[in-house]
Design an enzyme around this catalytic site. Structure first.
Site, PDB file in Angstrom:
ATOM      1  N   LYS A   1      -3.840 -39.156  26.722  1.00  0.00           N
ATOM      2  CA  LYS A   1      -4.800 -38.471  27.539  1.00  0.00           C
ATOM      3  C   LYS A   1      -4.382 -38.814  28.827  1.00  0.00           C
ATOM      4  CE  LYS A   1      -6.652 -42.768  29.147  1.00  0.00           C
ATOM      5  NZ  LYS A   1      -6.608 -43.229  30.438  1.00  0.00           N
TER       6      LYS A   1
ATOM      7  N   ASP B   1     -12.210 -46.668  25.903  1.00  0.00           N
ATOM      8  CA  ASP B   1     -11.390 -45.189  25.758  1.00  0.00           C
ATOM      9  C   ASP B   1     -11.277 -44.769  24.202  1.00  0.00           C
ATOM     10  OD1 ASP B   1     -10.854 -45.036  28.521  1.00  0.00           O
ATOM     11  OD2 ASP B   1      -8.915 -45.522  28.457  1.00  0.00           O
TER      12      ASP B   1
END
Length: 286
Positions: free
Chosen positions: A11, A136
């Site tokens: 990401k 996350d």
């Protein structure tokens, strides 16, 4: 199904603003997550004896401390299943790079084992479990680009443009704890409370502190910054810049290859993990 192989995508934090610090020491953030079509790969094989075994050794990470093993055992305990799994990891993403390697591996583990163990767990329940492993993890479980608030766990889906990225990987691991505890870190950015990506007034509040303390990261930002706006992702060490085509991104990476290590990847608002899972569901229902 006895075996399953799935990706664990990287990401980027397209921007990251720190808007405050809570009483418990955690920081209140606003950020946008977008996935890359680039990442680790994990393979899972069903066991009927309840044993969880990761067969890939990660340097300086004991087996039982690995987020993959912790995720598997937590899901096993919470679900009450008597099944186990053998797990193999093909590691591509750097540790301490700010592109979500460990969190993504944990999320892929949760989704894969929920599938293999035939658990009746929805995405909300898996994301809540993932949050206990790291802030996350939920965005990887949900698999859609998101505007995140709180410590990064309050997610609103967004659809920013999906360019090609050059991602440079400085050969240094940045300590997230060190950066977030640094006295010079900006902690009072004004809340944007905006779901679209802000144009022109976004940044990564961690970047000045990381540049100051990690010259390898500063050099990477300066090198990539000659071709496009270069920005830190997370607390680093990875830095990225966007390009309209793969050809342009490949050209820039080639020009930098004498002094920098990195890769080119497509930005994606739906993670390649979720695209793979959707294809499995379609095959099984066909």
């Amino acid at each position: 199904m006895q075996k399953l192989t799935l990706p664990a995508p990287a990401k980027l934090n397209l921007w990251l603003h720190i808007i405050g610090r809570r009483a418990d020491g955690y920081h209140e953030l606003e950020t946008v997550f977008q996935f890359l079509d680039h990442g680790d790969e994990l393979s899972f094989a069903l066991r009927d004896d309840g044993v969880i075994r990761l067969h890939t050794e990660i340097e300086a990470v004991p087996h039982d401390s690995n987020l993959i093993v912790r995720a598997a055992r937590m899901l096993q305990a919470q679900s009450g299943t008597t099944l186990g799994a053998d797990i193999w990891l093909t590691k591509v993403l750097p540790m301490g790079g700010g592109i979500g390697g460990g969190s993504s591996d944990a999320a892929t583990t949760l989704l894969a084992l929920a599938h293999l163990w035939q658990l009746d767990w929805d995405e909300d329940r898996l994301a809540a479990l993932g949050l206990s492993l790291g802030a996350d993890v939920p965005v990887f479980v949900r698999g859609h680009a998101a505007f995140a608030q709180g410590v990064g766990e309050q997610l609103t889906p967004v659809d920013p443009i999906e360019p090609w990225y050059v991602v440079l990987v400085p050969q240094v691991s940045v300590s997230t704890v060190e950066i977030f505890s640094h006295p010079q870190l900006t902690r009072d950015s004004l809340p944007l409370k905006m779901r679209p990506v802000p144009e022109g007034n976004s940044r990564n509040d961690c970047q000045p502190v990381v540049e100051q303390n990690y010259p390898q990261v500063r050099n990477a930002l300066n090198s990539l910054g000659k071709f496009t706006e270069a920005r830190l992702t997370g607390t680093g060490s990875c830095v990225f810049g966007a390009f309209p085509s793969k050809a342009e991104a490949d050209k820039v990476l080639a020009l930098l290859s004498a002094t920098q290590t990195g890769f080119v990847a497509k930005g994606s608002n739906i993670s390649m993990l979720h695209r793979k899972l959707q294809s499995l569901v379609k095959k099984s229902s066909a």
